[in-house]
Design a protein around this motif. Structure first.
Motif, PDB file in Angstrom:
ATOM      1  N   UNK A   1       0.890  -1.216   0.075  1.00 53.14           N
ATOM      2  CA  UNK A   1       0.192  -0.009   0.059  1.00 53.14           C
ATOM      3  C   UNK A   1       1.024   1.145  -0.121  1.00 53.14           C
ATOM      4  N   UNK A   2       1.892   1.032   0.731  1.00 53.69           N
ATOM      5  CA  UNK A   2       2.805   2.431   1.024  1.00 53.69           C
ATOM      6  C   UNK A   2       3.689   2.610  -0.604  1.00 53.69           C
ATOM      7  N   UNK A   3       4.169   1.688  -1.059  1.00 55.39           N
ATOM      8  CA  UNK A   3       4.914   1.729  -2.283  1.00 55.39           C
ATOM      9  C   UNK A   3       4.269   1.771  -3.672  1.00 55.39           C
ATOM     10  N   UNK A   4       2.754   1.176  -3.590  1.00 53.44           N
ATOM     11  CA  UNK A   4       2.070   1.307  -4.901  1.00 53.44           C
ATOM     12  C   UNK A   4       0.749   2.130  -4.689  1.00 53.44           C
TER      13      UNK A   4
ATOM     14  N   UNK B   1      -3.916   0.310  -6.294  1.00 46.78           N
ATOM     15  CA  UNK B   1      -3.265  -0.248  -7.360  1.00 46.78           C
ATOM     16  C   UNK B   1      -2.561  -1.607  -6.602  1.00 46.78           C
ATOM     17  N   UNK B   2      -2.764  -2.022  -5.306  1.00 48.91           N
ATOM     18  CA  UNK B   2      -2.293  -2.953  -4.654  1.00 48.91           C
ATOM     19  C   UNK B   2      -3.371  -4.266  -5.070  1.00 48.91           C
ATOM     20  N   UNK B   3      -2.875  -5.499  -5.432  1.00 45.71           N
ATOM     21  CA  UNK B   3      -4.034  -6.500  -5.660  1.00 45.71           C
ATOM     22  C   UNK B   3      -3.578  -7.646  -4.755  1.00 45.71           C
ATOM     23  N   UNK B   4      -4.841  -8.309  -4.388  1.00 42.72           N
ATOM     24  CA  UNK B   4      -4.557  -9.511  -3.662  1.00 42.72           C
ATOM     25  C   UNK B   4      -3.471 -10.597  -3.968  1.00 42.72           C
ATOM     26  N   UNK B   5      -3.515 -10.638  -5.236  1.00 44.15           N
ATOM     27  CA  UNK B   5      -2.502 -11.609  -5.845  1.00 44.15           C
ATOM     28  C   UNK B   5      -1.118 -11.318  -5.252  1.00 44.15           C
TER      29      UNK B   5
ATOM     30  N   UNK C   1      -0.216  -9.485  -2.955  1.00 43.48           N
ATOM     31  CA  UNK C   1      -0.068  -9.559  -1.550  1.00 43.48           C
ATOM     32  C   UNK C   1       0.181 -11.074  -1.227  1.00 43.48           C
ATOM     33  N   UNK C   2      -0.386 -11.957  -1.964  1.00 48.78           N
ATOM     34  CA  UNK C   2      -0.319 -13.370  -1.730  1.00 48.78           C
ATOM     35  C   UNK C   2       1.182 -13.552  -2.141  1.00 48.78           C
ATOM     36  N   UNK C   3       1.517 -13.304  -3.265  1.00 47.29           N
ATOM     37  CA  UNK C   3       2.678 -13.569  -3.944  1.00 47.29           C
ATOM     38  C   UNK C   3       4.054 -13.199  -2.936  1.00 47.29           C
ATOM     39  N   UNK C   4       3.813 -11.915  -2.705  1.00 47.75           N
ATOM     40  CA  UNK C   4       4.982 -11.262  -1.824  1.00 47.75           C
ATOM     41  C   UNK C   4       5.163 -11.728  -0.234  1.00 47.75           C
ATOM     42  N   UNK C   5       3.912 -12.157   0.238  1.00 49.30           N
ATOM     43  CA  UNK C   5       3.918 -12.719   1.609  1.00 49.30           C
ATOM     44  C   UNK C   5       4.139 -14.534   1.365  1.00 49.30           C
ATOM     45  N   UNK C   6       4.440 -15.267   0.361  1.00 49.02           N
ATOM     46  CA  UNK C   6       4.507 -16.410   0.268  1.00 49.02           C
ATOM     47  C   UNK C   6       3.703 -17.346   1.014  1.00 49.02           C
ATOM     48  N   UNK C   7       2.408 -16.831   0.865  1.00 50.52           N
ATOM     49  CA  UNK C   7       1.134 -17.564   1.167  1.00 50.52           C
ATOM     50  C   UNK C   7       0.569 -18.148   0.374  1.00 50.52           C
ATOM     51  N   UNK C   8      -0.571 -18.728   0.394  1.00 51.73           N
ATOM     52  CA  UNK C   8      -1.459 -19.031  -0.486  1.00 51.73           C
ATOM     53  C   UNK C   8      -3.007 -18.208  -0.443  1.00 51.73           C
TER      54      UNK C   8
END
Length: 197
Positions: free
Chosen positions: A19-22, A26-30, A32-39
């Motif tokens: 949220x801070x960077x983009x 503009x931030x998508x859930x996908x 967030x999932x990818x960068x947090x290494x979760x499913x």
């Protein structure tokens, strides 16, 4: 902190960083999932959507407080522990939390009639502050002129005052640096002066 709580806090921390960077929109859930290494399953287990992440700031703060607490020397002066914790979280806010979203959270807490997440006494934050003030009183490092819970409330009040000022100043100064100058002055009256040996 339990594994589930770690995953939840990690998702929230990554989301707020994005949220801070983009920007929030503009931030998508996908992402967030990818960068947090979760499913996707983990994400939706903890959050119904991106909007729910807006109320997750207290969890991010508590995860940071817990991380810093574990790294502190147990023999460190209790007042200094409280200052270190405050500085660490304010540094996190400055680097990872968009001031507009932080201001939105604070304003929502003012007008809400329901759950005030920031004031939830069951949070790790309040338990930790109460414990450190009590420890400081027992060690003779923090005044006993008031009960520990009143001093803990003063600490939280001072922290919130600095963050509130940062929000109404639209993040116009370095929060970490300002907090290092201001918090010891605001809260320093509770510190017991130690005799030099």
């Amino acid at each position: 902190m339990a594994k589930g709580n770690n995953t939840k806090a990690k998702i929230a921390r990554v989301a707020w960083k994005l949220f801070h960077e983009k920007g929030y929109e503009e931030t998508t859930i996908d992402e967030i999932i990818l960068q947090s290494g979760t499913s996707k399953g983990s994400f939706y287990h903890y959050y119904s959507g991106k909007d729910e992440l807006l109320a997750s700031l207290p969890e991010i703060f508590d995860a940071k407080y817990e991380e810093v607490m574990q790294a502190l020397d147990p023999e460190m002066d209790s007042f200094d522990k409280l200052m270190t914790l405050c500085f660490s979280v304010h540094d996190l806010i400055e680097s990872d939390i968009p001031v507009g979203l932080l201001a939105s959270l604070y304003s929502s807490q003012v007008v809400t009639k329901g759950d005030k997440h920031l004031l939830n006494q069951n949070r790790f934050y309040y338990k930790m502050v109460n414990q450190l003030v009590d420890e400081g009183q027992r060690r003779g490092q923090i005044t006993r002129s008031m009960p520990y819970y009143e001093i803990a409330h003063m600490y939280a009040l001072c922290e919130r005052a600095i963050i509130y000022d940062y929000c109404i100043s639209d993040g116009g100064y370095a929060l970490g640096e300002y907090t290092r100058k201001t918090m010891p002055l605001l809260f320093g009256g509770v510190r017991v002066k130690q005799e030099v040996k």
